[in-house]
Design an enzyme around this catalytic site. Sequence first.
Site, PDB file in Angstrom:
ATOM      1  N   SER A   1       3.077  -3.373   0.132  1.00 10.72           N
ATOM      2  CA  SER A   1       2.699  -2.543   1.273  1.00 10.72           C
ATOM      3  C   SER A   1       3.346  -3.063   2.545  1.00 10.72           C
ATOM      4  O   SER A   1       3.539  -4.285   2.707  1.00 10.72           O
ATOM      5  CB  SER A   1       1.175  -2.594   1.423  1.00 10.72           C
ATOM      6  OG  SER A   1       0.771  -2.027   2.645  1.00 10.72           O
TER       7      SER A   1
ATOM      8  N   LYS B   1      -1.716  -8.577  -1.119  1.00 13.82           N
ATOM      9  CA  LYS B   1      -0.399  -8.023  -1.487  1.00 13.82           C
ATOM     10  C   LYS B   1       0.680  -9.086  -1.347  1.00 13.82           C
ATOM     11  O   LYS B   1       1.566  -9.216  -2.204  1.00 13.82           O
ATOM     12  CB  LYS B   1      -0.082  -6.809  -0.602  1.00 13.82           C
ATOM     13  CG  LYS B   1      -0.939  -5.588  -0.889  1.00 13.82           C
ATOM     14  CD  LYS B   1      -0.545  -4.976  -2.227  1.00 13.82           C
ATOM     15  CE  LYS B   1      -1.561  -3.969  -2.714  1.00 13.82           C
ATOM     16  NZ  LYS B   1      -1.323  -3.513  -4.070  1.00 13.82           N
TER      17      LYS B   1
ATOM     18  N   TYR C   1      -6.789  -7.529   2.446  1.00 13.53           N
ATOM     19  CA  TYR C   1      -6.004  -6.592   1.639  1.00 13.53           C
ATOM     20  C   TYR C   1      -4.514  -6.940   1.728  1.00 13.53           C
ATOM     21  O   TYR C   1      -3.824  -7.093   0.708  1.00 13.53           O
ATOM     22  CB  TYR C   1      -6.252  -5.144   2.093  1.00 13.53           C
ATOM     23  CG  TYR C   1      -5.245  -4.182   1.513  1.00 13.53           C
ATOM     24  CD1 TYR C   1      -5.241  -3.898   0.151  1.00 13.53           C
ATOM     25  CD2 TYR C   1      -4.265  -3.588   2.312  1.00 13.53           C
ATOM     26  CE1 TYR C   1      -4.290  -3.050  -0.395  1.00 13.53           C
ATOM     27  CE2 TYR C   1      -3.320  -2.743   1.780  1.00 13.53           C
ATOM     28  CZ  TYR C   1      -3.333  -2.466   0.423  1.00 13.53           C
ATOM     29  OH  TYR C   1      -2.383  -1.628  -0.119  1.00 13.53           O
TER      30      TYR C   1
HETATM   31  P1  NAD Z   1      -5.499   4.767  -5.627  1.00  8.06           P
HETATM   32  O1  NAD Z   1      -6.811   4.103  -5.359  1.00  8.06           O
HETATM   33  O2  NAD Z   1      -5.437   6.245  -5.632  1.00  8.06           O
HETATM   34  O3  NAD Z   1      -4.915   4.243  -7.026  1.00  8.06           O
HETATM   35  C1  NAD Z   1      -5.250   2.994  -7.584  1.00  8.06           C
HETATM   36  C2  NAD Z   1      -5.706   3.228  -9.003  1.00  8.06           C
HETATM   37  O4  NAD Z   1      -5.963   1.955  -9.606  1.00  8.06           O
HETATM   38  C3  NAD Z   1      -7.006   4.030  -9.106  1.00  8.06           C
HETATM   39  O5  NAD Z   1      -6.847   5.041 -10.078  1.00  8.06           O
HETATM   40  C4  NAD Z   1      -8.043   2.994  -9.546  1.00  8.06           C
HETATM   41  O6  NAD Z   1      -9.064   3.580 -10.332  1.00  8.06           O
HETATM   42  C5  NAD Z   1      -7.180   2.014 -10.318  1.00  8.06           C
HETATM   43  N1  NAD Z   1      -7.679   0.632 -10.370  1.00  8.06           N
HETATM   44  C6  NAD Z   1      -8.079  -0.154  -9.341  1.00  8.06           C
HETATM   45  N2  NAD Z   1      -8.443  -1.370  -9.794  1.00  8.06           N
HETATM   46  C7  NAD Z   1      -8.240  -1.360 -11.132  1.00  8.06           C
HETATM   47  C8  NAD Z   1      -8.417  -2.321 -12.152  1.00  8.06           C
HETATM   48  N3  NAD Z   1      -8.881  -3.549 -11.877  1.00  8.06           N
HETATM   49  N4  NAD Z   1      -8.110  -1.977 -13.408  1.00  8.06           N
HETATM   50  C9  NAD Z   1      -7.636  -0.747 -13.706  1.00  8.06           C
HETATM   51  N5  NAD Z   1      -7.455   0.209 -12.784  1.00  8.06           N
HETATM   52  C10 NAD Z   1      -7.748  -0.094 -11.505  1.00  8.06           C
HETATM   53  O7  NAD Z   1      -4.455   4.148  -4.584  1.00  8.06           O
HETATM   54  P2  NAD Z   1      -2.969   4.576  -4.230  1.00  8.06           P
HETATM   55  O8  NAD Z   1      -2.951   5.045  -2.821  1.00  8.06           O
HETATM   56  O9  NAD Z   1      -2.389   5.437  -5.278  1.00  8.06           O
HETATM   57  O10 NAD Z   1      -2.290   3.136  -4.239  1.00  8.06           O
HETATM   58  C11 NAD Z   1      -1.678   2.608  -5.395  1.00  8.06           C
HETATM   59  C12 NAD Z   1      -1.182   1.209  -5.077  1.00  8.06           C
HETATM   60  O11 NAD Z   1      -0.304   1.259  -3.969  1.00  8.06           O
HETATM   61  C13 NAD Z   1      -2.296   0.222  -4.698  1.00  8.06           C
HETATM   62  O12 NAD Z   1      -1.993  -1.037  -5.244  1.00  8.06           O
HETATM   63  C14 NAD Z   1      -2.216   0.181  -3.187  1.00  8.06           C
HETATM   64  O13 NAD Z   1      -2.657  -1.048  -2.666  1.00  8.06           O
HETATM   65  C15 NAD Z   1      -0.725   0.368  -2.963  1.00  8.06           C
HETATM   66  N6  NAD Z   1      -0.405   0.952  -1.641  1.00  8.06           N
HETATM   67  C16 NAD Z   1      -1.012   2.108  -1.242  1.00  8.06           C
HETATM   68  C17 NAD Z   1      -0.726   2.630   0.013  1.00  8.06           C
HETATM   69  C18 NAD Z   1      -1.415   3.875   0.529  1.00  8.06           C
HETATM   70  O14 NAD Z   1      -1.470   4.063   1.735  1.00  8.06           O
HETATM   71  N7  NAD Z   1      -1.922   4.763  -0.324  1.00  8.06           N
HETATM   72  C19 NAD Z   1       0.199   1.984   0.841  1.00  8.06           C
HETATM   73  C20 NAD Z   1       0.795   0.829   0.390  1.00  8.06           C
HETATM   74  C21 NAD Z   1       0.488   0.313  -0.858  1.00  8.06           C
HETATM   75  C1  WQD Z   2      -2.356   6.391  10.721  1.00 11.82           C
HETATM   76  C2  WQD Z   2      -2.495   6.668  12.215  1.00 11.82           C
HETATM   77  C3  WQD Z   2      -4.519   5.801  13.159  1.00 11.82           C
HETATM   78  C4  WQD Z   2      -7.254   8.449  10.974  1.00 11.82           C
HETATM   79  C5  WQD Z   2      -3.384   2.298   6.340  1.00 11.82           C
HETATM   80  C6  WQD Z   2      -3.550   0.873   5.879  1.00 11.82           C
HETATM   81  C7  WQD Z   2      -2.251   0.351   5.350  1.00 11.82           C
HETATM   82  C8  WQD Z   2      -1.640   1.278   4.295  1.00 11.82           C
HETATM   83  C9  WQD Z   2      -1.679   2.717   4.700  1.00 11.82           C
HETATM   84  C10 WQD Z   2      -2.055   0.466   2.056  1.00 11.82           C
HETATM   85  C11 WQD Z   2      -3.030   5.479  13.013  1.00 11.82           C
HETATM   86  C12 WQD Z   2      -4.498   7.313  13.238  1.00 11.82           C
HETATM   87  C13 WQD Z   2      -6.129   7.810  11.461  1.00 11.82           C
HETATM   88  C14 WQD Z   2      -8.018   9.278  11.853  1.00 11.82           C
HETATM   89  C15 WQD Z   2      -6.438   8.785  13.615  1.00 11.82           C
HETATM   90  N1  WQD Z   2      -2.350   1.217   3.057  1.00 11.82           N
HETATM   91  N2  WQD Z   2      -5.726   7.973  12.756  1.00 11.82           N
HETATM   92  N3  WQD Z   2      -7.568   9.415  13.147  1.00 11.82           N
HETATM   93  O1  WQD Z   2      -3.718   2.612   9.472  1.00 11.82           O
HETATM   94  O2  WQD Z   2      -1.224   3.123   9.379  1.00 11.82           O
HETATM   95  O3  WQD Z   2      -2.386   2.335   7.353  1.00 11.82           O
HETATM   96  O4  WQD Z   2      -2.946   3.081   5.226  1.00 11.82           O
HETATM   97  O5  WQD Z   2      -1.272  -0.433   1.959  1.00 11.82           O
HETATM   98  O6  WQD Z   2      -2.502  -0.919   4.830  1.00 11.82           O
HETATM   99  O7  WQD Z   2      -3.975   0.094   6.988  1.00 11.82           O
HETATM  100  O8  WQD Z   2      -2.828   4.622   8.180  1.00 11.82           O
HETATM  101  O9  WQD Z   2      -3.527   6.979   7.946  1.00 11.82           O
HETATM  102  O10 WQD Z   2      -5.272   5.225   8.528  1.00 11.82           O
HETATM  103  O11 WQD Z   2      -3.586   5.865  10.229  1.00 11.82           O
HETATM  104  O12 WQD Z   2      -6.096   8.928  14.800  1.00 11.82           O
HETATM  105  O13 WQD Z   2      -9.047   9.861  11.484  1.00 11.82           O
HETATM  106  O14 WQD Z   2      -3.443   7.719  12.396  1.00 11.82           O
HETATM  107  O15 WQD Z   2      -5.106   5.246  14.315  1.00 11.82           O
HETATM  108  O16 WQD Z   2      -2.402   5.486  14.258  1.00 11.82           O
HETATM  109  P1  WQD Z   2      -2.572   3.123   8.729  1.00 11.82           P
HETATM  110  P2  WQD Z   2      -3.867   5.717   8.653  1.00 11.82           P
END
Ligand code: NAD
Ligand code: WQD
Length: 340
Positions: free
Chosen positions: A123, A151, A147
């Site tokens: 991330s 990562k 978190y």
């Molecule tokens: P998500 O929660 O939709 O998907 C994660 C999946 O993993 C879920 O289906 C959950 O049930 C499963 N899971 C969690 N813990 C588990 C375990 N111990 N065993 C088996 N299954 C498990 O999240 P996402 O947004 O699709 O994110 C996927 C990955 O990408 C995560 O590792 C997250 O940290 C990373 N990521 C997400 C974002 C984002 O903003 N969505 C950004 C950067 C990184």
């Molecule tokens: C985006 C922008 C908020 C909601 C998060 C995690 C990050 C990554 C992605 C996994 C910001 C603004 C949001 C709302 C708003 N996840 N906002 N009103 O914070 O960039 O990242 O998700 O790795 O680790 O921190 O994403 O979508 O929450 O916010 O004004 O109701 O929207 O302040 O500027 P963020 P976000």
Amino acid sequence: MILLTGGAGYIASHTGVALALAGIPYVVLDNFCNSVPAVLERMHEVGGLKPTLVQGDVRDAATLDALFARYPIQGVVHFAGLKAVGESVAEPALYYENNVSGSVTLIRAMQRAGVKTLVFSSSATVYGNSDASPLPESAPLAPINPYGQSKLMVEYILRDVAAANPDWRVACLRYFNPVGAHISGLLGEDPRGVPGNLMPFIGQVAVGRRPQLSVFGNDYPTPDGTGVRDYIHVMDLADGHLAALRYLQGDLTGRNCLMANLGTGQGISVLQMVQAFEQYTGQKIPFEVAPRRAGDLASYYADPSLANRVLGWKAQRGLKEMCEDSWRWQHRNPMGYAQA
Ligand code: NAD
Ligand code: WQD
């Protein structure tokens, strides 16, 4: 055959479809702690390939051993993890157990099974408070919450595993802000409870589930005062995983652990996103300006040139597709997969 841990989740479900469309079969391992089994039917429908499901936990070594013994897994994409920043501050041990111990258990099981190709969901949050956008991979790493720490710890573990054994092939993909949905309207993001992220919140306002959006702060040092992020379409992200898997099959000449940003390189503000959503979907998004959210940064976006160059990957979809596809998903599934 590819193993998708957390394969029923938001990003993994779209990646599964991209694999299927490329003719690559996959196994989903998921404990459904943040997803529902109905996603698998949608993945089948959209990708045209029935996913194999193993319901279980990535922290369970016996489940992993049985899975690797049963299926001819050539590579793993490790999505399984918890991702709520606030929850990670309140429950750090839960996050380290799930995200770090889970990854170590997976790596050990891969070693026992002789599987050495891994793509890891990292991330942009590993960069912490860096204000040097566009952020290259060499930017300082300093996550500001458990978190993000979890990562970065997994990145370090994978770096060491790859250094210890040149047969390993690892890519840590640092996602920026994934948004959007599959163009079919059948797959999308379905957060539990009140969405913490911007795009699902906008979608729920548009569909009438929430009265208005709170814009968290309009006094940041950005062009319109609201937070700036690098939003990336989830299908571009899915394609990035295919590109990474292809890259890992090639000649890596001593470079068997890659850390790469997946972003567009373009910073978009909250108000720009609201305006784009209104323009491309015709839906009005009422909003009020609320106080800043604790822990938010003013602005960060990727320098994606490494992924462009090394993976031959570049985000193809812009704000139009992000908004149109989010809306199609939200509109057709107002309550998410609960209706499926
Ligand atoms: P998500 O929660 O939709 O998907 C994660 C999946 O993993 C879920 O289906 C959950 O049930 C499963 N899971 C969690 N813990 C588990 C375990 N111990 N065993 C088996 N299954 C498990 O999240 P996402 O947004 O699709 O994110 C996927 C990955 O990408 C995560 O590792 C997250 O940290 C990373 N990521 C997400 C974002 C984002 O903003 N969505 C950004 C950067 C990184
Ligand atoms: C985006 C922008 C908020 C909601 C998060 C995690 C990050 C990554 C992605 C996994 C910001 C603004 C949001 C709302 C708003 N996840 N906002 N009103 O914070 O960039 O990242 O998700 O790795 O680790 O921190 O994403 O979508 O929450 O916010 O004004 O109701 O929207 O302040 O500027 P963020 P976000």
